[in-house]
Design a protein around this motif. Structure first.
Motif, PDB file in Angstrom:
ATOM      1  N   LEU A 194      77.186 104.927  44.303  1.00 39.77           N
ATOM      2  CA  LEU A 194      77.589 106.314  44.038  1.00 39.77           C
ATOM      3  C   LEU A 194      76.663 106.921  42.985  1.00 39.77           C
ATOM      4  N   ARG A 195      75.415 107.019  43.304  1.00 39.40           N
ATOM      5  CA  ARG A 195      74.417 107.433  42.323  1.00 39.40           C
ATOM      6  C   ARG A 195      74.558 108.898  41.926  1.00 39.40           C
ATOM      7  N   TRP A 196      75.281 109.687  42.713  1.00 40.77           N
ATOM      8  CA  TRP A 196      75.444 111.103  42.412  1.00 40.77           C
ATOM      9  C   TRP A 196      76.487 111.341  41.327  1.00 40.77           C
ATOM     10  N   LEU A 197      77.200 110.287  40.934  1.00 38.10           N
ATOM     11  CA  LEU A 197      78.145 110.381  39.825  1.00 38.10           C
ATOM     12  C   LEU A 197      77.607 109.615  38.633  1.00 38.10           C
ATOM     13  N   GLY A 198      77.993 110.031  37.444  1.00 36.52           N
ATOM     14  CA  GLY A 198      77.522 109.347  36.252  1.00 36.52           C
ATOM     15  C   GLY A 198      78.661 108.865  35.388  1.00 36.52           C
ATOM     16  N   GLY A 199      78.347 107.887  34.519  1.00 36.88           N
ATOM     17  CA  GLY A 199      79.299 107.423  33.528  1.00 36.88           C
ATOM     18  C   GLY A 199      80.553 106.827  34.125  1.00 36.88           C
ATOM     19  N   PRO A 200      81.683 106.963  33.408  1.00 36.03           N
ATOM     20  CA  PRO A 200      82.956 106.388  33.870  1.00 36.03           C
ATOM     21  C   PRO A 200      83.433 106.967  35.189  1.00 36.03           C
ATOM     22  N   LEU A 201      83.013 108.204  35.499  1.00 33.08           N
ATOM     23  CA  LEU A 201      83.441 108.814  36.762  1.00 33.08           C
ATOM     24  C   LEU A 201      83.014 107.978  37.955  1.00 33.08           C
ATOM     25  N   ARG A 202      81.839 107.390  37.860  1.00 34.32           N
ATOM     26  CA  ARG A 202      81.324 106.591  38.975  1.00 34.32           C
ATOM     27  C   ARG A 202      82.229 105.394  39.236  1.00 34.32           C
ATOM     28  N   TYR A 203      82.604 104.682  38.158  1.00 37.06           N
ATOM     29  CA  TYR A 203      83.447 103.502  38.334  1.00 37.06           C
ATOM     30  C   TYR A 203      84.843 103.897  38.798  1.00 37.06           C
ATOM     31  N   ASN A 204      85.402 104.958  38.227  1.00 29.26           N
ATOM     32  CA  ASN A 204      86.748 105.392  38.618  1.00 29.26           C
ATOM     33  C   ASN A 204      86.794 105.809  40.082  1.00 29.26           C
ATOM     34  N   ALA A 205      85.766 106.528  40.521  1.00 30.95           N
ATOM     35  CA  ALA A 205      85.720 106.943  41.927  1.00 30.95           C
ATOM     36  C   ALA A 205      85.592 105.731  42.839  1.00 30.95           C
ATOM     37  N   ALA A 206      84.770 104.755  42.431  1.00 33.16           N
ATOM     38  CA  ALA A 206      84.596 103.545  43.235  1.00 33.16           C
ATOM     39  C   ALA A 206      85.905 102.767  43.329  1.00 33.16           C
ATOM     40  N   MET A 207      86.663 102.721  42.248  1.00 34.56           N
ATOM     41  CA  MET A 207      87.942 102.006  42.272  1.00 34.56           C
ATOM     42  C   MET A 207      88.914 102.657  43.244  1.00 34.56           C
ATOM     43  N   ALA A 233      78.048  84.030  29.482  1.00 30.03           N
ATOM     44  CA  ALA A 233      78.791  83.733  28.255  1.00 30.03           C
ATOM     45  C   ALA A 233      80.274  84.014  28.379  1.00 30.03           C
ATOM     46  N   THR A 234      80.650  85.008  29.194  1.00 23.45           N
ATOM     47  CA  THR A 234      82.056  85.413  29.208  1.00 23.45           C
ATOM     48  C   THR A 234      82.720  85.067  30.533  1.00 23.45           C
ATOM     49  N   VAL A 235      82.635  85.960  31.522  1.00 26.81           N
ATOM     50  CA  VAL A 235      83.407  85.785  32.748  1.00 26.81           C
ATOM     51  C   VAL A 235      82.539  86.028  33.973  1.00 26.81           C
ATOM     52  N   LEU A 236      82.723  85.175  34.968  1.00 28.67           N
ATOM     53  CA  LEU A 236      82.167  85.400  36.301  1.00 28.67           C
ATOM     54  C   LEU A 236      83.292  85.958  37.161  1.00 28.67           C
ATOM     55  N   SER A 237      83.064  87.123  37.743  1.00 27.27           N
ATOM     56  CA  SER A 237      84.115  87.795  38.503  1.00 27.27           C
ATOM     57  C   SER A 237      83.732  87.920  39.970  1.00 27.27           C
ATOM     58  N   SER A 238      84.756  87.902  40.815  1.00 29.03           N
ATOM     59  CA  SER A 238      84.526  88.086  42.250  1.00 29.03           C
ATOM     60  C   SER A 238      85.792  88.656  42.866  1.00 29.03           C
ATOM     61  N   GLY A 239      85.616  89.334  43.993  1.00 27.56           N
ATOM     62  CA  GLY A 239      86.764  89.910  44.669  1.00 27.56           C
ATOM     63  C   GLY A 239      86.844  91.398  44.440  1.00 27.56           C
ATOM     64  N   PHE A 240      88.042  91.902  44.191  1.00 27.27           N
ATOM     65  CA  PHE A 240      88.236  93.351  44.084  1.00 27.27           C
ATOM     66  C   PHE A 240      87.321  93.980  43.045  1.00 27.27           C
ATOM     67  N   ASP A 241      87.242  93.395  41.850  1.00 31.20           N
ATOM     68  CA  ASP A 241      86.448  94.035  40.811  1.00 31.20           C
ATOM     69  C   ASP A 241      84.956  94.020  41.130  1.00 31.20           C
ATOM     70  N   SER A 242      84.462  92.955  41.765  1.00 30.16           N
ATOM     71  CA  SER A 242      83.045  92.950  42.126  1.00 30.16           C
ATOM     72  C   SER A 242      82.766  93.913  43.282  1.00 30.16           C
ATOM     73  N   LEU A 243      83.743  94.076  44.172  1.00 31.96           N
ATOM     74  CA  LEU A 243      83.588  95.071  45.241  1.00 31.96           C
ATOM     75  C   LEU A 243      83.529  96.484  44.663  1.00 31.96           C
ATOM     76  N   VAL A 244      84.335  96.744  43.634  1.00 29.78           N
ATOM     77  CA  VAL A 244      84.292  98.046  42.970  1.00 29.78           C
ATOM     78  C   VAL A 244      82.925  98.263  42.321  1.00 29.78           C
ATOM     79  N   THR A 245      82.409  97.241  41.659  1.00 32.02           N
ATOM     80  CA  THR A 245      81.103  97.370  41.014  1.00 32.02           C
ATOM     81  C   THR A 245      80.007  97.614  42.038  1.00 32.02           C
ATOM     82  N   GLU A 246      80.072  96.901  43.154  1.00 31.98           N
ATOM     83  CA  GLU A 246      79.087  97.117  44.220  1.00 31.98           C
ATOM     84  C   GLU A 246      79.149  98.548  44.744  1.00 31.98           C
ATOM     85  N   ARG A 247      80.361  99.049  44.950  1.00 34.79           N
ATOM     86  CA  ARG A 247      80.517 100.412  45.452  1.00 34.79           C
ATOM     87  C   ARG A 247      80.028 101.434  44.430  1.00 34.79           C
ATOM     88  N   ALA A 248      80.334 101.183  43.148  1.00 36.74           N
ATOM     89  CA  ALA A 248      79.908 102.106  42.101  1.00 36.74           C
ATOM     90  C   ALA A 248      78.391 102.226  42.058  1.00 36.74           C
TER      91      ALA A 248
END
Length: 298
Positions: free
Chosen positions: A151-164, A133-148
């Motif tokens: 990182l199962r040992w982190l939770g919540g926003p910390l996981r995404y921030n660390a992956a970035m 419905a909204t956006v298909l993303s690829s590149g840096f942001d999808s790589l960050v999501t894959e990395r996040a």
């Protein structure tokens, strides 16, 4: 006239806020003399099965109480049908609700829009058999999501921030081939986004000119930039002014194919799969309840 509604709630969305919002919405719909069937899925697969059963039994409408992930699940069932979707936005992103002007944080008002029974049709994007419905993303942001996701040992926003942060240390130009209706582009890019709607990630206007009813997809290409420049772009993406920067190109097309080795695409925040992927606009694919007094953003 909508007389029976199935309310599907993701009780974990919005850190548990959706469960309360769902109860409020169900109560309000019943006050408005609408027959309500309330369902929750223990897993996405379970929710999908329950939803397919409800639609097959002839429910007049489906109301999604949660975030864009739940919306994405619901449209897999409702796309191409006459069954309209209502939204009670209660997740962390709620980007489709933003586009449609559905009030966030007011489950009673959102339920009233369903009871008032004013609908419009919108376009959807499709990749293979999967809708977005909204956006298909690829590149840096999808790589960050894959990395996040690793990182199962982190939770919540910390996981995404660390992956970035980790992904920024490995930032590189990505060699894309982008096929549009009338052109083929070869570009070293940082990210490429394909928008049916204009925003993702909770209000980042990555495709600010995208309209959900024009039969076209908007493509935003951020050409290869360094770490400092990419971080500096973040505020402009929320405002949608990044498209004025010399490092950003925009296009429109009814269909777009993205090629880039080693890159994964996400749509509505859900994993689609590795590139190449072909996305297309499907006009008037979904009916949604709207506020007749609130003009959609796009």
């Amino acid at each position: 006239m909508t007389r029976s509604v199935t309310v599907l709630t993701n009780p974990t969305a919005g850190r548990g806020r959706a469960a309360h919002a769902g109860r409020c919405a169900v109560a309000r719909l019943r006050e408005r003399e609408i027959h309500v069937t309330a369902i929750e899925g223990r897993t996405p697969g379970d929710a999908l099965t329950l939803l397919e059963r409800a639609v097959g039994s002839g429910t007049d409408a489906v109301v999604a109480v949660g975030g864009d992930g739940l919306v994405n699940l619901v449209i897999q069932v409702l796309a191409g049908t006459d069954t309209p979707m209502g939204l009670v936005p209660a997740g962390s992103g709620n980007d489709l609700a933003r586009v449609l002007g559905i009030p966030r944080g007011d489950a009673v008002r959102a339920a009233d829009l369903v009871a008032d029974n004013v609908t419009r049709t919108i376009d959807l994007g499709r990749v293979g058999e999967r809708w977005f419905a909204t956006v298909l993303s690829s590149g840096f942001d999808s790589l960050v999501t894959e990395r996040a996701s690793r990182l199962r040992w982190l939770g919540g926003p910390l996981r995404y921030n660390a992956a970035m942060i980790l992904q920024l240390t490995k930032l590189e130009k990505l060699p894309y081939v982008i096929e549009l209706d009338d052109a083929e582009l070869r570009v070293d890019a940082t990210l490429v986004a394909v928008g049916n709607g204009n925003s993702y990630g909770g209000g980042m206007a990555i495709c600010p000119s995208a309209r959900i009813d024009d039969g076209l997809l908007d493509i935003t290409v951020v050409r290869g930039v360094g770490r400092t420049r990419l971080l500096g772009m973040s505020p402009t993406i929320y405002r949608g002014t990044h498209v004025d920067l010399p490092q950003v190109d925009t296009y429109t097309s009814g269909r777009v194919t993205l090629h880039c080795d080693g890159i994964v695409a996400y749509a509505d925040g859900e994993r689609v799969g590795e590139l190449p992927v072909q996305a297309q606009s499907v006009p008037r694919a979904l009916r949604v309840f709207v506020d007749p007094n609130s003009a959609p953003h796009r």
